[in-house]
Design an enzyme around this catalytic site. Structure first.
Site, PDB file in Angstrom:
ATOM      1  N   ARG A  41       0.828  -1.211   0.000  1.00  0.00           N
ATOM      2  CA  ARG A  41       0.000   0.000   0.000  1.00  0.00           C
ATOM      3  C   ARG A  41       0.859   1.257   0.000  1.00  0.00           C
ATOM      4  NH1 ARG A  41      -4.254  -2.100   4.630  1.00  0.00           N
ATOM      5  NH2 ARG A  41      -5.274  -3.702   3.340  1.00  0.00           N
ATOM      6  N   TYR A 195     -10.401   5.397  22.277  1.00  0.00           N
ATOM      7  CA  TYR A 195      -9.794   6.371  21.362  1.00  0.00           C
ATOM      8  C   TYR A 195      -9.501   7.674  22.098  1.00  0.00           C
ATOM      9  CZ  TYR A 195      -9.057   9.168  17.158  1.00  0.00           C
ATOM     10  OH  TYR A 195      -8.519   9.992  16.189  1.00  0.00           O
TER      11      TYR A 195
END
Length: 283
Positions: A41, A195
Site C-alpha cells: 500500500r 480512542y
C-alpha cells in the site's frame, strides 16, 4: 552523508497522512519519506504521487514493531544522518460497529496511538537536527476534558508528569478496560473512550516532549506540537465531511509555517487551550 533536509510522515499511505505527504511534496525543500506498515500500500501511494510529478521516498515502518522501528532508524541515520521534520500520523480508530471486545479495542488502540507514537519518537528524537519540528496527530478527542474524572485529568495535566508516569497511566486504563471497570474508574463510556484516552495520552506526551526539548543542553530549538485535523472523511471516519486536504491544512501549517512550541492546534490553525473546559466546534 547528505545534509539535505529530511521529512518523515508515519502512516502516509492514505487519508490525512497521504495528504500531508502530498502537501509537503508541494512545499518542503528536501527529501520526504512516506512510511507505512503495509509495503504494498505504501508503494502504491508513492506511485500515485509520482504520477502527480512528485518524488517522495518510501520505507516500511510499523510503529508497533520495535524491529521495524530500529530498521528505519538505522536507514535514516546511515543515509541522511538526521531528520528535520517528523509527523507522527499513524493511528487507529475502531468503527462504531466493530465486533472486537472493548478490552481488545482498548489494548490495541492504546498500543498503536500512544505507545506506537512513543516508540517511534524515542527512536528518532536523537536524530532530530537543530530547529527540527515534531507534529503529533491528536484529535478533538484528545482534549483533556474529554476525560470525565477530575482526578484522572489532574494526573494527565500535572506539570511534573514524566513519560514513564504517563505510560503507567495508559497501562492503568487498559487494565481497567480488561477488568470491565473503565467507566466506573472515570475514563469514560466504552468503547469510544479507548480512542479518547489514547489521544489524550498523545496530547499529554507532546507537552512533556516539548518540556524535555526546552531543557536540552545544548538546546536544539526543537518544537513539538499536537493537532486536531478536523472531522475528515476517511476509511476510519466515514461520516466526516472535510477532505483529506482540508485535514492536512493544520499539520502542514505546523510543519512549514508556524513558530509554536508545545501547542494544541485546531484544524483551522487556531491555538486551543488543552487545559480549558471548552473547545471550539470540532468541525
Amino acid at each position: 552523508m547528505s545534509t539535505q533536509k529530511i521529512a518523515v510522515v508515519t502512516g502516509g499511505n492514505k487519508g490525512v497522512g497521504y495528504a500531508i505527504v502530498k502537501g509537503l511534496c508541494e512545499r518542503f525543500k528536501g527529501t520526504i519519506y512516506l512510511t507505512a506498515r503495509n509495503e504494498e500500500r505504501g508503494k502504491a501511494a508513492i506511485a500515485k504521487l509520482k504520477e502527480l510529478g512528485f518524488q517522495p521516498l518510501f520505507h516500511q515502518l510499523d510503529i508497533t514493531d520495535q524491529a521495524s522501528v530500529n530498521k528505519f532508524k538505522e536507514h535514516i541515520q546511515t543515509t541522511h544522518g538526521g531528520i528535520d521534520l517528523l509527523v507522527n500520523n499513524a493511528g487507529i480508530l475502531y468503527s462504531k460497529d466493530a465486533s472486537e471486545p472493548f478490552a481488545e479495542q482498548a489494548e490495541q488502540t492504546v498500543a498503536i496511538n500512544y505507545f506506537g507514537t512513543l516508540r517511534i519518537s524515542e527512536a528518532l528524537f536523537p536524530l532530530l537536527r537543530n530547529s527540527a519540528r515534531v507534529i503529533n496527530l491528536s484529535s478533538s478527542a484528545g482534549h483533556l476534558y474529554r476525560i470525565p474524572s477530575a482526578d484522572i485529568r489532574a494526573k494527565f495535566s500535572d506539570a511534573a508528569l514524566t513519560i514513564p508516569e504517563l505510560s503507567k497511566l495508559m497501562d492503568k486504563f487498559v487494565k481497567d478496560a480488561k477488568e470491565n471497570k473503565a467507566e466506573q474508574e472515570g475514563w469514560g463510556n466504552p468503547p469510544y473512550c479507548a480512542y479518547i484516552v489514547s489521544k489524550v495520552g498523545v496530547s499529554a506526551l507532546t507537552i512533556i516532549q516539548q518540556r524535555l526539548f526546552d531543557k536540552e543542553v545544548p538546546n536544539r530549538n526543537i518544537s513539538a506540537n499536537f493537532v486536531h485535523p478536523g472531522y475528515v472523511k476517511t476509511d476510519m471516519n466515514t461520516k466526516g465531511h472535510l477532505t483529506i486536504e482540508q485535514g492536512a491544512k493544520a499539520p502542514l501549517y505546523l510543519a512549514l509555517d508556524a513558530n509554536l512550541k508545545g501547542k494544541y492546534v485546531w484544524f483551522n490553525c487556531q491555538v486551543v487551550d488543552w487545559y480549558g473546559e471548552t473547545t471550539p466546534p470540532k468541525v
